[in-house]
Design a protein around this motif. Structure first.
Motif, mmCIF file in Angstrom:
data_model
loop_
_atom_site.group_PDB
_atom_site.id
_atom_site.type_symbol
_atom_site.label_atom_id
_atom_site.label_comp_id
_atom_site.label_asym_id
_atom_site.label_seq_id
_atom_site.Cartn_x
_atom_site.Cartn_y
_atom_site.Cartn_z
ATOM 1 N N VAL A 140 0.568 -8.636 5.113
ATOM 2 C CA VAL A 140 0.158 -7.810 3.966
ATOM 3 C C VAL A 140 -1.267 -7.290 4.135
ATOM 4 C CG1 VAL A 140 1.707 -8.900 2.309
ATOM 5 C CG2 VAL A 140 -0.561 -9.874 2.686
ATOM 6 N N ASN A 141 -2.030 -7.944 5.010
ATOM 7 C CA ASN A 141 -3.397 -7.481 5.265
ATOM 8 C C ASN A 141 -3.462 -6.438 6.374
ATOM 9 O OD1 ASN A 141 -4.559 -9.352 3.375
ATOM 10 N ND2 ASN A 141 -4.288 -10.980 4.902
ATOM 11 N N LEU A 142 -2.311 -6.199 7.027
ATOM 12 C CA LEU A 142 -2.302 -5.287 8.177
ATOM 13 C C LEU A 142 -1.522 -4.003 7.912
ATOM 14 C CD1 LEU A 142 -1.615 -7.920 11.004
ATOM 15 C CD2 LEU A 142 -3.821 -6.979 10.318
ATOM 16 N N VAL A 143 -0.605 -4.044 6.970
ATOM 17 C CA VAL A 143 0.231 -2.866 6.710
ATOM 18 C C VAL A 143 0.226 -2.550 5.215
ATOM 19 C CG1 VAL A 143 1.719 -3.259 8.709
ATOM 20 C CG2 VAL A 143 2.300 -4.303 6.519
ATOM 21 N N PRO A 144 0.390 -1.282 4.850
ATOM 22 C CA PRO A 144 0.307 -0.881 3.433
ATOM 23 C C PRO A 144 1.636 -0.962 2.696
ATOM 24 C CG PRO A 144 0.454 1.066 4.802
ATOM 25 C CD PRO A 144 0.476 -0.111 5.753
ATOM 26 N N TYR A 145 2.400 -2.043 2.918
ATOM 27 C CA TYR A 145 3.703 -2.166 2.279
ATOM 28 C C TYR A 145 3.783 -3.489 1.524
ATOM 29 C CZ TYR A 145 4.693 0.839 6.363
ATOM 30 O OH TYR A 145 4.647 1.794 7.342
ATOM 31 N N ARG A 146 4.640 -3.525 0.530
ATOM 32 C CA ARG A 146 5.067 -4.805 -0.016
ATOM 33 C C ARG A 146 6.073 -5.404 0.961
ATOM 34 N NH1 ARG A 146 7.813 -5.072 -4.898
ATOM 35 N NH2 ARG A 146 8.624 -2.954 -4.617
ATOM 36 N N MET A 147 6.039 -6.730 1.095
ATOM 37 C CA MET A 147 6.798 -7.362 2.162
ATOM 38 C C MET A 147 7.854 -8.323 1.618
ATOM 39 S SD MET A 147 5.229 -6.163 4.859
ATOM 40 C CE MET A 147 5.945 -7.256 6.075
ATOM 41 N N TYR A 148 8.984 -8.396 2.359
ATOM 42 C CA TYR A 148 9.933 -9.484 2.139
ATOM 43 C C TYR A 148 9.343 -10.759 2.750
ATOM 44 C CZ TYR A 148 13.799 -6.364 0.813
ATOM 45 O OH TYR A 148 14.609 -5.453 0.177
ATOM 46 N N ASP A 149 9.597 -11.882 2.112
ATOM 47 C CA ASP A 149 9.143 -13.160 2.657
ATOM 48 C C ASP A 149 10.197 -13.682 3.636
ATOM 49 O OD1 ASP A 149 7.607 -15.387 3.109
ATOM 50 O OD2 ASP A 149 8.274 -16.451 1.304
ATOM 51 N N ALA A 150 10.427 -12.903 4.683
ATOM 52 C CA ALA A 150 11.439 -13.222 5.694
ATOM 53 C C ALA A 150 11.298 -12.206 6.821
ATOM 54 C CB ALA A 150 12.842 -13.150 5.096
#
Length: 263
Positions: free
Chosen positions: A173-183
């Motif tokens: 999350v600190n490297l890309v401008p997206y919300r992330m799945y926890d998987a």
């Protein structure tokens, strides 16, 4: 000769022995059960990983959140590839290389990390094949976010731009401008000629150091139980010999009462 067993001192010794032996046996049995549980977890994880490769893929949403029951299951998801990163210092077939990790932006507005394959040698973004353009549907083994420092996952910081040490939502999350799945998933077949990265067993389900620590503690507790029995017999024998010597007049008067240590 054994009337000394009824003295307060020996009552205390006997009570201690009667409590210590069952306690040591209980603790040893508990540690052994913990080892057996880990062996069973390892067996179940191995069987699950083998079964997961042959089961029909299911939509990603049906398999979340990732746990021991869903880790390694085949998931399918549709989206468009976005940012691409390299995960350096990953071994495959005895060689060191990098995972090619690409973020798949899905219709839910979240991005799913997808390991498209493995490349040998030093991490070099120029060698990483570009992801397919347009909408794609990918299928692969579902994996839980890695924890830096666990199971050989690097906790290195200060990596060059375009690299990450762990496939971890907290890191990405600190490297890309997206919300992330926890998987994340690793593709069934390596993309663009890259080697396929096999799914790994879920954390805590392997025969790791903790499992063999349990086995070691099992042996220690049973040894303690044996040591307690040995010391009780040793003290008993020494005191019986002392009493016998005293009855035969072989012990000076000032030594006829044994010391608390039995010496």
């Amino acid at each position: 000769m054994y009337r000394f067993l009824l003295t307060p001192r020996w009552w205390g010794i006997n009570v201690f022995v009667l409590l210590a032996i069952p306690f040591c046996i209980f603790m040893g049995s508990w540690q052994l059960s913990r080892f057996e549980d880990r062996v069973q977890d390892h067996r179940d994880a191995t069987e699950q990983a083998a079964a997961g490769r042959t089961e029909a893929a299911r939509p990603l949403a049906e398999l979340l959140p990732v746990d021991k029951a869903t880790s390694g299951k085949r998931a399918t998801v549709t989206g468009r590839y976005g940012e691409q990163l390299l995960v350096p210092d990953r071994e495959l077939d005895g060689r060191t290389g990098s995972y090619v990790l690409t973020l798949l932006r899905t219709g839910s507005g979240k991005a799913l990390p997808v390991v498209r394959g493995w490349l040998p040698g030093a991490a070099d973004p120029a060698k990483a094949p570009a992801p397919p353009a347009g909408e794609v549907t990918v299928t692969g083994a579902l994996q839980a976010s890695e924890t830096p420092g666990d199971n050989g996952v690097s906790a290195a910081s200060g990596l060059p731009s375009g690299q990450t040490a762990a496939i971890s939502t907290a890191s990405l999350v600190n490297l890309v401008p997206y919300r992330m799945y926890d998987a994340w998933i690793t593709l069934d077949n390596g993309d663009s000629g890259m080697k396929t990265v096999p799914a790994s067993a879920p954390s805590g389900s392997g025969l790791d150091l903790k499992a063999f620590q349990n086995l070691g503690y099992t042996g220690e507790w049973f040894v303690f139980a044996g040591f307690v029995v040995f010391m009780w017999f040793r003290l008993l024998r020494r005191e019986a010999e002392f009493v016998q010597d005293a009855e035969l007049g072989l012990v000076p008067d000032e030594e006829k009462v044994p010391s608390p240590s039995g010496v």
